[in-house]
Structure formats: C-alpha cells, structure tokens
Scaffold this motif. Structure first.
Motif, PDB file in Angstrom:
ATOM      1  N   TYR A 110      84.404  34.525  42.558  1.00 12.14           N
ATOM      2  CA  TYR A 110      84.941  34.873  40.902  1.00 12.14           C
ATOM      3  C   TYR A 110      85.807  32.913  40.636  1.00 12.14           C
ATOM      4  CZ  TYR A 110      84.991  39.674  41.641  1.00 12.14           C
ATOM      5  OH  TYR A 110      84.992  41.578  42.107  1.00 12.14           O
ATOM      6  N   ARG A 111      85.441  33.284  38.974  1.00 12.41           N
ATOM      7  CA  ARG A 111      85.759  31.803  38.495  1.00 12.41           C
ATOM      8  C   ARG A 111      87.359  32.437  37.732  1.00 12.41           C
ATOM      9  NH1 ARG A 111      83.777  27.832  35.069  1.00 12.41           N
ATOM     10  NH2 ARG A 111      85.017  27.939  32.667  1.00 12.41           N
ATOM     11  N   TYR A 112      88.429  32.182  37.632  1.00  5.44           N
ATOM     12  CA  TYR A 112      89.416  32.117  36.842  1.00  5.44           C
ATOM     13  C   TYR A 112      90.014  30.796  36.146  1.00  5.44           C
ATOM     14  CZ  TYR A 112      94.699  33.101  35.422  1.00  5.44           C
ATOM     15  OH  TYR A 112      95.427  33.085  34.870  1.00  5.44           O
ATOM     16  N   ASP A 113      89.860  31.159  34.926  1.00 11.05           N
ATOM     17  CA  ASP A 113      89.890  30.319  33.472  1.00 11.05           C
ATOM     18  C   ASP A 113      91.721  30.494  33.200  1.00 11.05           C
ATOM     19  OD1 ASP A 113      90.112  30.041  30.215  1.00 11.05           O
ATOM     20  OD2 ASP A 113      87.859  28.906  31.447  1.00 11.05           O
ATOM     21  N   THR A 168      92.191  31.599  29.555  1.00 13.63           N
ATOM     22  CA  THR A 168      92.389  32.626  28.697  1.00 13.63           C
ATOM     23  C   THR A 168      93.173  33.244  29.828  1.00 13.63           C
ATOM     24  OG1 THR A 168      90.741  32.956  29.781  1.00 13.63           O
ATOM     25  CG2 THR A 168      90.255  32.203  27.254  1.00 13.63           C
ATOM     26  N   SER A 177      91.539  35.057  32.409  1.00 14.88           N
ATOM     27  CA  SER A 177      91.056  36.160  33.273  1.00 14.88           C
ATOM     28  C   SER A 177      90.396  35.482  34.000  1.00 14.88           C
ATOM     29  CB  SER A 177      89.932  36.482  31.874  1.00 14.88           C
ATOM     30  OG  SER A 177      89.789  35.529  31.323  1.00 14.88           O
ATOM     31  N   SER A 178      89.809  36.582  34.641  1.00 14.30           N
ATOM     32  CA  SER A 178      88.845  36.234  36.462  1.00 14.30           C
ATOM     33  C   SER A 178      87.140  37.070  35.888  1.00 14.30           C
ATOM     34  CB  SER A 178      89.671  36.759  37.139  1.00 14.30           C
ATOM     35  OG  SER A 178      90.058  36.067  37.978  1.00 14.30           O
ATOM     36  N   SER A 179      86.561  36.353  36.470  1.00 11.87           N
ATOM     37  CA  SER A 179      85.187  36.436  35.883  1.00 11.87           C
ATOM     38  C   SER A 179      84.525  36.847  37.566  1.00 11.87           C
ATOM     39  CB  SER A 179      83.693  36.507  35.518  1.00 11.87           C
ATOM     40  OG  SER A 179      84.588  34.267  35.347  1.00 11.87           O
ATOM     41  N   LYS A 180      83.496  38.154  37.795  1.00 13.47           N
ATOM     42  CA  LYS A 180      82.581  37.796  39.151  1.00 13.47           C
ATOM     43  C   LYS A 180      81.233  36.391  38.562  1.00 13.47           C
ATOM     44  CE  LYS A 180      80.775  40.922  42.425  1.00 13.47           C
ATOM     45  NZ  LYS A 180      80.980  42.383  42.554  1.00 13.47           N
ATOM     46  N   VAL A 181      81.200  35.635  39.704  1.00 14.35           N
ATOM     47  CA  VAL A 181      80.199  34.301  39.689  1.00 14.35           C
ATOM     48  C   VAL A 181      79.305  34.916  40.158  1.00 14.35           C
ATOM     49  CG1 VAL A 181      79.991  31.918  40.146  1.00 14.35           C
ATOM     50  CG2 VAL A 181      81.713  32.903  38.914  1.00 14.35           C
ATOM     51  N   ASP A 209      77.178  37.766  43.080  1.00 13.22           N
ATOM     52  CA  ASP A 209      77.349  39.552  43.269  1.00 13.22           C
ATOM     53  C   ASP A 209      75.935  40.054  43.922  1.00 13.22           C
ATOM     54  OD1 ASP A 209      77.642  41.687  42.858  1.00 13.22           O
ATOM     55  OD2 ASP A 209      76.928  42.278  41.330  1.00 13.22           O
TER      56      ASP A 209
END
Length: 300
Positions: free
Chosen positions: A85-88, A91, A93-97, A99
C-alpha cells in the motif's frame, strides 16, 4: 491464506525461536506511526506520533519514497494476502499498489527510480525478489535462482545485500546481472542499510544470543568493522541523513552518533500514547520524519 501463514512461519522460525515455540501462526497486529524529527544529528528530538493505519491487522515494513511525500508499506487485509500500500502524507490517505494472488513484502524503490522491488511469496511458498514498475504494469523476477530471500537492500544498480534464510541466516552480496552470490557474514539480523553512497552496507551481527553488534561492510575491501552494540534485544534500526543511528526499545526511541555518543541517548518515550513494542524504523530522505512500527495498548 495458507501462503501467508507458510511464509510467516518460515520467518518466525528463522528470526524468533521464542515466538515459534509459543505457537504463533500469523503476523501480530501492528500499526505504523509517523513522528516529526527536530534538531541536528546527535541531538534530535521527536514530536507526537500519529497513527496512519489505525486498524486491526498487520501493517508493517514502512519505506519512504524518494520525495518523502509518501511511504510504501505491507498490509494484510481481509483476504489474508500481503499487499503493498501507499500512504500519502499530504492527503493522509492510503491506496493499494499491488493486488495479486501472491503476497508481497518489503517494498523498496530501486536505484533507477523506475521500479520498486519486493520479497514475493509465490504459489509454492518460494520467497524470491521481484520488482514492479512504479508507473504500473506487470512484475518481473529480479533473481531467479536466489532463495529464500528474507530481506534486501540495493547498494547500486546491480549489487544487492540479501538476508538469506537458513541455518544460519546469512548476509550475501549478489550481482543482479549474473546472480553470482557471496556469503560475507552469518547469524545476521533483518535490518540492512546502504551506506557511503553504496560503498558500504550496515547490518546487525548476532555474535551470540545476547551480544548483537551493528557492523559495516566495505564492499571494496570486504572488511567488516563494528559500529556499536544494539540496544538489548533490538535488531531494527535506521540511519538519519546526518549520520545518526536510531533504535527503539519497548516504547522508547534512542539515538547514537558516531564520535559523539558512548551510549544510546533517549530521544522520546511514547508510552504515554499507548505505544509499545516498537520494531521497524524508516527515516524520510530529508530527515524530518520517522516512520515506526508498534503495537497499541498498555504495557503488560
């Protein structure tokens, strides 16, 4: 789920016999915290820790991206797979890198800045080094014949320092082009760090059950030099851009500066925030932030 458990069991057996003996079958719940660092190397202070994951489950292995604006980390969610995952930081916020059907751990940006490498647990539980394009796309195998890889650090565009699981665990230098491997140390810890522009690498040498020493290896001469003893029972550490070492013990963060400190100096005590069992650490490229992994709850 079986692949994650199998991989974790392998790492537990290699790194923590006590945990294995207790019958632990999966990774413990952990969170990642961001802490502001202030001051100069040798006299650092720390701000209030902010929990950036704040959920039940395993969130671990933070690594700052080159611009310092985000981190990669490993997270195991409801499907039981470990993904990156990536945490910005801006912002929050986390997003999945990643999958995939496989599990990925220890995301590390490659020296060319175009990819990130991971330890990938394949369908048969083989642990090898792979890489993914930062811009998105299919992964590629970095080292075909080198396994099982536990942890890694890029020293330059083709040279890797690898923690290879075994009896004992070994530090190996590997040429990514030829896969030529050289064992340079045994009984090492999991924390590997590039030093001196890639001309050196630091690691923890577990000389005995209780005597653990951070050492550096000169890649040109192959000479190994002691730096300082670890905090008792701690094997995770990080370098700041100013040349300080950071380690943690339970709820406390410590600093050591070569040529300045004879002993580890306490920087902060996070017990008032319910933080305990601090393990992995990562420092931002500018040295203004620290990512740390810990558990929440009162001390036993």
């Amino acid at each position: 789920m079986r692949r994650v458990k199998a991989a974790w069991a392998l790492l537990i057996c290699a790194l923590s016999p006590a945990a294995s003996a207790q019958g632990q079958t999966g990774p413990p719940p952990t969170d990642i915290f961001i802490v502001e660092l202030r001051g100069r190397a040798g006299s650092l202070s720390a701000g209030t820790p902010a929990n950036i994951t704040n959920r039940d489950g395993y969130d671990n292995q933070p690594m700052f991206l080159r611009d310092g604006g985000a981190i990669f980390y490993t997270s195991i969610r409801e499907d039981g797979q470990a993904d990156i995952y990536r945490y910005d930081l801006k912002t929050r916020s986390s997003s999945k890198v990643t999958d995939t059907k496989e599990s990925e751990y220890s995301a590390t940006v490659t020296p060319d800045g175009r990819s990130f490498s991971v330890i990938r647990v394949e369908a048969d539980s083989t642990q090898r080094l792979w890489k993914f394009p930062l811009a998105g796309g299919e992964p590629a195998l970095v080292l075909k014949g080198i396994k099982p890889v536990g942890y890694h650090a890029w020293l330059d565009g083709q040279t890797l320092a690898l923690f290879i699981l075994g009896e004992p665990n070994t530090l190996q230098l590997v040429d990514a082009r030829t896969e030529k491997a050289e064992v340079v140390a045994q009984n090492i810890g999991r924390s590997l760090h590039r030093m001196g522009g890639g001309g050196r690498v630091s690691f923890v040498h577990k000389e005995s059950e209780k005597d653990w020493v951070i050492k550096e290896l000169d890649l040109k001469t192959r000479k190994i030099t002691p730096i300082t003893r670890t905090l008792p029972g701690s094997e995770d550490y990080a370098w700041t851009p100013g040349g300080s070492l950071l380690m943690a013990k339970e709820s406390k963060l410590y600093e050591w500066k070569r040529g300045k400190d004879a002993k580890w100096r306490e920087v902060a005590d996070f017990s008032g925030h319910g933080i305990r069992g601090i393990t992995r650490l990562a420092v931002s490229p500018s040295g203004d932030r620290l990512a740390l992994v810990a558990s929440l709850g009162a001390k036993p």
